[in-house]
Design an enzyme around this catalytic site. Structure first.
Site, short mmCIF file in Angstrom:
data_model
loop_
_atom_site.label_atom_id
_atom_site.label_comp_id
_atom_site.label_asym_id
_atom_site.label_seq_id
_atom_site.Cartn_x
_atom_site.Cartn_y
_atom_site.Cartn_z
N HIS A 136 -65.11 -12.57 21.31
CA HIS A 136 -64.74 -13.94 20.96
C HIS A 136 -63.31 -14.22 21.41
O HIS A 136 -62.54 -13.29 21.68
CB HIS A 136 -64.82 -14.17 19.44
CG HIS A 136 -66.21 -14.38 18.94
ND1 HIS A 136 -67.05 -13.33 18.63
CD2 HIS A 136 -66.93 -15.51 18.71
CE1 HIS A 136 -68.22 -13.81 18.23
NE2 HIS A 136 -68.18 -15.12 18.27
N LYS A 140 -59.86 -16.00 16.84
CA LYS A 140 -60.82 -15.69 15.76
C LYS A 140 -60.19 -14.71 14.78
O LYS A 140 -59.58 -13.72 15.18
CB LYS A 140 -62.11 -15.11 16.35
CG LYS A 140 -63.17 -14.87 15.30
CD LYS A 140 -64.54 -14.66 15.91
CE LYS A 140 -65.60 -14.39 14.86
NZ LYS A 140 -65.76 -15.48 13.89
N THR A 147 -71.94 -13.32 13.29
CA THR A 147 -73.18 -13.16 14.06
C THR A 147 -73.47 -11.69 14.31
O THR A 147 -74.62 -11.24 14.20
CB THR A 147 -73.07 -13.93 15.39
OG1 THR A 147 -72.81 -15.29 15.07
CG2 THR A 147 -74.33 -13.81 16.21
P1 NAD Z 1 -60.47 -23.52 13.19
O1 NAD Z 1 -59.35 -22.67 12.66
O2 NAD Z 1 -60.35 -24.12 14.55
O3 NAD Z 1 -60.76 -24.72 12.15
C1 NAD Z 1 -60.75 -24.60 10.78
C2 NAD Z 1 -60.13 -25.90 10.22
O4 NAD Z 1 -60.25 -25.89 8.80
C3 NAD Z 1 -58.65 -26.06 10.55
O5 NAD Z 1 -58.41 -27.34 11.12
C4 NAD Z 1 -57.97 -25.90 9.18
O6 NAD Z 1 -56.76 -26.65 9.08
C5 NAD Z 1 -59.04 -26.43 8.26
N1 NAD Z 1 -58.90 -26.04 6.85
C6 NAD Z 1 -58.36 -24.90 6.34
N2 NAD Z 1 -58.46 -24.90 5.01
C7 NAD Z 1 -59.08 -26.05 4.65
C8 NAD Z 1 -59.47 -26.63 3.40
N3 NAD Z 1 -59.25 -25.99 2.25
N4 NAD Z 1 -60.10 -27.83 3.40
C9 NAD Z 1 -60.36 -28.47 4.57
N5 NAD Z 1 -59.99 -27.98 5.78
C10 NAD Z 1 -59.36 -26.79 5.83
O7 NAD Z 1 -61.77 -22.60 13.09
P2 NAD Z 1 -63.17 -22.80 13.85
O8 NAD Z 1 -63.18 -22.08 15.14
O9 NAD Z 1 -63.56 -24.24 13.81
O10 NAD Z 1 -64.12 -21.95 12.88
C11 NAD Z 1 -64.24 -22.25 11.49
C12 NAD Z 1 -65.19 -21.27 10.85
O11 NAD Z 1 -66.51 -21.45 11.40
C13 NAD Z 1 -64.85 -19.79 11.10
O12 NAD Z 1 -65.19 -19.05 9.95
C14 NAD Z 1 -65.75 -19.44 12.28
O13 NAD Z 1 -66.01 -18.05 12.37
C15 NAD Z 1 -66.99 -20.23 11.93
N6 NAD Z 1 -67.89 -20.53 13.05
C16 NAD Z 1 -69.22 -20.56 12.75
C17 NAD Z 1 -70.14 -20.92 13.73
C18 NAD Z 1 -71.60 -21.01 13.34
O14 NAD Z 1 -72.46 -21.31 14.21
N7 NAD Z 1 -71.95 -20.79 12.07
C19 NAD Z 1 -69.72 -21.24 15.02
C20 NAD Z 1 -68.36 -21.20 15.30
C21 NAD Z 1 -67.45 -20.86 14.31
#
Ligand code: NAD
Length: 250
Positions: A136, A140, A147
């Protein structure tokens, strides 16, 4: 038309996935984003305004967020990875009163990969060593990826064992020969890689590799929206993407 529109709330809206969901939802007639918040904004009102909330915040907030969902009676879709046992317990409890879709990966291909991995693990003899490899982007924060863990669980389930009993999550130093039955993980981080996973079945004279590569983040966003549509109409329960995509018979 208006009446059938699903009111969607978004947590983590300024993040990579939050922005991708917002962009994907923009073009949809049946879904309207009614509240989108990020760190520092109040979260409870999002649950009060929406029919379903998609949560892509980092690990550490899931238990609190699903409690708001249960209080408001709002369906909840969570894609956050690295969930703790307490988060899982909170999701189980809330699943008694609201519809919840939790998935470490929303892609069709990865969920199909999980089904194939479970089959291969069940069919190949224990002499085939199972290794899960993932890469990744450099930002990350959790490892191995959600996954990769799910793929390890699929392999463990195929072998009728518990992943926690056989997982080797990292290797370093003189750790001895690989025991039979171990499910190993290797984690690579760097650049802008969206998500690549391979499950390797390594035998004495042949090696089977099952792989998936995400080409863009829109794939997860589209899957999350499919899950949101499903959750908005589903009976209270906890669901996976296997339920949402109807892959149970694979
Ligand atoms: P990111 O860091 O780009 O975004 C996370 C956002 O959440 C940030 O903008 C942050 O400021 C905000 N945030 C933090 N605390 C918060 C709160 N209490 N309330 C509201 N917003 C808050 O991360 P990302 O790449 O978008 O990934 C987010 C999560 O999703 C990770 O855990 C990642 O591993 C997961 N993810 C899952 C999938 C899937 O298919 N399930 C795919 C990609 C990423």
């Amino acid at each position: 038309m208006e009446q059938t529109q699903i009111k969607l709330g978004l947590l983590g809206a300024a993040g990579r996935m939050g922005q991708a969901v917002q962009a994907a939802a923009d073009g949809l007639a049946d879904i309207m984003v009614v509240a989108a918040v990020d760190k520092g904004d109040p979260v409870r009102p999002v649950f009060e305004a929406a029919d379903v909330v998609i949560d892509f915040t980092p690990p550490g907030h899931t238990a609190a967020h699903v409690a708001f969902a249960a209080e408001a009676g709002t369906a909840y879709v969570v894609g956050t990875t690295g969930l703790s046992d307490a988060d899982q317990a909170a999701l189980d409890a809330a699943g008694k009163t609201i519809a919840i879709v939790q998935a470490g990966n929303f892609s069709l291909g990865v969920n199909m990969l999980m089904a194939l991995v479970e089959k291969a693990a069940a069919s190949l003899p224990a002499s085939f060593d199972i290794e899960v490899l993932e890469m990744h982007h450099r930002a990350k924060v959790d490892a191995p990826s959600g996954t990769a863990t799910m793929l390890g669980e699929a392999a463990a389930s195929g072998r009728a064992v518990q992943l926690k009993d056989v997982a080797r999550r990292a290797r370093d130093g003189v750790i001895g020969a690989r025991p039979e039955g171990e499910i190993g993980f290797a984690t690579l981080r760097g650049g802008a890689v969206i998500g690549e996973h391979s499950v390797i079945f390594a035998g004495d004279s042949e090696r089977l590799e099952l792989s998936h590569k995400a080409e863009n983040r829109g794939l997860f966003a589209d899957g999350a929206l499919v899950a949101a549509r499903f959750a908005a109409r589903a009976q209270p329960a906890r669901y996976s993407m296997v339920d949402v995509l109807g892959l149970g018979d694979l």
